[in-house]
Design an enzyme around this catalytic site. Structure first.
Site, short mmCIF file in Angstrom:
data_model
loop_
_atom_site.label_atom_id
_atom_site.label_comp_id
_atom_site.label_asym_id
_atom_site.label_seq_id
_atom_site.Cartn_x
_atom_site.Cartn_y
_atom_site.Cartn_z
N GLY A 153 41.74 24.70 48.43
CA GLY A 153 40.44 24.17 48.04
C GLY A 153 39.68 25.10 47.13
O GLY A 153 38.58 24.78 46.68
N ASP A 154 40.23 26.29 46.89
CA ASP A 154 39.58 27.23 45.98
C ASP A 154 40.69 27.90 45.16
O ASP A 154 41.80 27.38 45.08
CB ASP A 154 38.71 28.22 46.78
CG ASP A 154 37.51 28.72 45.98
OD1 ASP A 154 37.69 29.05 44.79
OD2 ASP A 154 36.40 28.79 46.53
N ASP A 155 40.40 29.05 44.56
CA ASP A 155 41.39 29.68 43.70
C ASP A 155 42.68 29.98 44.47
O ASP A 155 42.64 30.49 45.58
CB ASP A 155 40.83 30.98 43.12
CG ASP A 155 39.54 30.75 42.34
OD1 ASP A 155 39.46 29.74 41.61
OD2 ASP A 155 38.62 31.58 42.45
#
Ligand code: NAG
Ligand code: NAG
Ligand code: NAG
Ligand code: NAG
Ligand code: NAG
Length: 476
Positions: free
Chosen positions: A262-264
């Site tokens: 959901g992020d990097d």
């Protein structure tokens, strides 16, 4: 409690008695695998160091039913095995089963080994999680100013630690924390899944990591780190579930990982504004190789946004991104200070991207109003080559800072196929300078085509690439 010091000896005894039981077996036959009439099995695995002593979690009262707490079992196992640090080290075997546990700390010259079908489940009982002060290079917690929860698996001031397995699983059961985050109910920053601090010679490999409360793997203030063969999976809408975040570390190799997040997928960091500048510890000599990333709202590899201790000598090669917002993104802001320099990227395959190139100098996001508005980040020597991208919305958004342009950007041999939803302004460049060669579609005027050349990529071998795995035997 059974401990097996000198496993080589029990292995030899096992082989000898097998020969006695089956009189016809030739003494020269190499016995690998299970021994008749006894649960002794052998597994081989690659690691930076092998261990003389072994124990199984069940020796310390572990129960793998997914409901019973194993917090005491893990803590007492590791505390007992820490005695062998100066006598060949020890490994703790987590057998097949579901092992619910609160956080625990590792020890030096130690291996945590998760067998196939072993699943460590993180406790959702908040009272089990220690409260820690903020990291010195951050000055405050990311979610909350006061501090943070300890991580599920932590190590501080250690040497020679291996967390590995035959693709066993560590499940952070993050939904509890994600809900609290969304409702604004967190008083401290959420736990990381694995955090190694102030340590040297670390291996984290051949595991599946699921649903971290926030970042998955966070080596910080550490050196000589190999991260290899991890499957890291979180829902693509889960908050701040960065995959691997090397933070103020040196000599790191990350390779053969598959990350859905959901992020990097990977975020390279080195501290935040005035705290990071004061702490002054860069991330440098980092190799990222053969990683596949899926992250629709974030980057495959982000440099920053916390980069105040500096980021230097990063070598990225043979990466694939699928349905990911951007590829190798730089994020920074006025007040960060520090630098991002000597970054080398080659051989990316990018399928369905919002941006191929994205550099942001106005990321904002300050720990507090105490940042120095004169602390300008230096971004220079950013090299990309051999990139094939398809179904792209924007080729590039490259945004430096006025009075602080980002310089020596080099892009060569890059083919970008723009999608149906193409935007008219494919290259949006402000306050940047550099050169290009053989790039389609045509780059902006600030990155003029200078004829035929390839952007540089270093030829020397970093010491972390010379570290060889040994083949370790595990008998259980
Ligand atoms: C782990 O060690 C840190 C200090 O190094 C300590 O603050 C924390 O409470 C320990 N965690 C556990 C679970 O023992
Ligand atoms: C490891 O386990 C995960 C989930 O348990 C699975 O999706 C993956 O294919 C496995 N990888 C290997 C190499 O066995
Ligand atoms: C250009 O990049 C492609 C894709 O990575 C690669 O196959 C090709 O060899 C590169 N060309 C040169 C001249 O390096
Ligand atoms: C291309 O990208 C769009 C999003 O920009 C996506 O909806 C579509 O499925 C992609 N097409 C292919 C062929 O991958
Ligand atoms: C171009 O980039 C600048 C700075 O990042 C931004 O403010 C502007 O909206 C962008 N223009 C377009 C047309 O996307």
């Amino acid at each position: 409690m059974k401990l097996w010091p000198g496993l080589q000896n029990s292995y030899v005894i096992g082989v000898v008695s097998l020969v006695l039981v089956l009189g016809s077996v030739n003494v020269n036959v190499k016995v690998v695998g299970s021994r008749v009439g006894n649960e002794l099995n052998s597994i081989q695995y690659p690691a930076i160091s092998c261990r003389k002593h072994s124990a199984v979690l069940t020796d310390f009262g572990g129960v793998g039913d997914g409901k019973t707490s194993n917090t005491k079992a893990f803590r007492s196992a590791i505390s007992s095995l820490s005695k062998y640090a100066s006598d060949g080290g020890a490994q703790l075997i987590v057998p097949p089963g579901k092992w619910l546990t609160g956080p625990f700390n590792l020890t030096s010259h130690f291996t945590l080994f998760l067998q196939q079908d072993a699943v460590i489940l993180a406790s959702q009982d908040e009272s089990e999680w220690p409260n820690l002060p903020p990291l010195p290079s951050y000055g405050r917690g990311r979610d909350a100013p006061n501090g943070r929860f300890g991580s599920l698996i932590s190590g501080t001031h250690l040497t020679d630690v291996v967390i590995t397995g035959k693709n066993g699983t560590i499940d952070g059961q993050g939904s509890y924390w994600w809900n609290k985050f969304h409702k604004g109910q967190l008083k401290l920053t959420r736990p990381y899944l694995i955090e190694i601090m102030y340590s040297d010679q670390i291996q984290i490999s051949y595991l599946t990591l699921l649903n971290s409360p926030t970042w998955f793997v966070h080596p910080i203030y550490s050196s000589n780190i190999i991260i290899q063969g991890l499957n890291i999976i979180a829902p693509v809408d889960s908050p701040n579930t960065d995959g691997i975040n090397p933070d103020s570390c040196s000599n790191i190799r990350i390779q053969d990982c598959y990350i859905v997040s959901g992020d990097d997928c990977i975020a390279v960091k080195s501290g935040w504004d005035e705290y990071g500048i004061r702490f002054g510890r860069p991330t440098q000599h980092l190799i990222i190789r053969k990683v596949t990333c899926v992250s629709p709202d974030s980057a495959m590899v982000a440099l920053g946004s916390e980069m105040s201790g500096g980021i230097e000598d990063v070598r990225v090669e043979d990466l694939t991104a699928i349905n990911t917002q951007s590829a190798i993104r730089i994020k920074t802001a006025i007040g960060r200070g520090g630098y991002v320099k000597n970054i080398f990227v080659r051989r990316l395959i990018l399928k369905t991207m919002k941006y191929v190139f994205w550099i942001t100098g106005t990321y904002g996001s300050h720990p507090d109003p105490g940042y120095d508005p004169k602390a300008l980040p230096v971004v220079t020597g950013i090299n990309y080559r051999d990139i094939v991208a398809t179904n792209v919305t924007y080729s590039a958004r490259l945004e430096g800072i006025s009075n602080d342009p980002f310089t020596e950007i080099c892009i060569s041999n890059t083919s970008i196929q723009v999608s149906e939803q193409r935007k008219k302004l494919q290259w949006n460049c402000t306050n940047v300078a550099g050169i290009t060669s053989n790039v389609t579609p045509d780059p902006c005027e600030l990155l003029p085509n200078k004829g035929q050349f390839e952007c540089p990529f270093p030829n020397d071998i970093l010491p972390i690439d010379n570290v060889q795995f040994k083949t370790c035997n595990l008998l259980y």
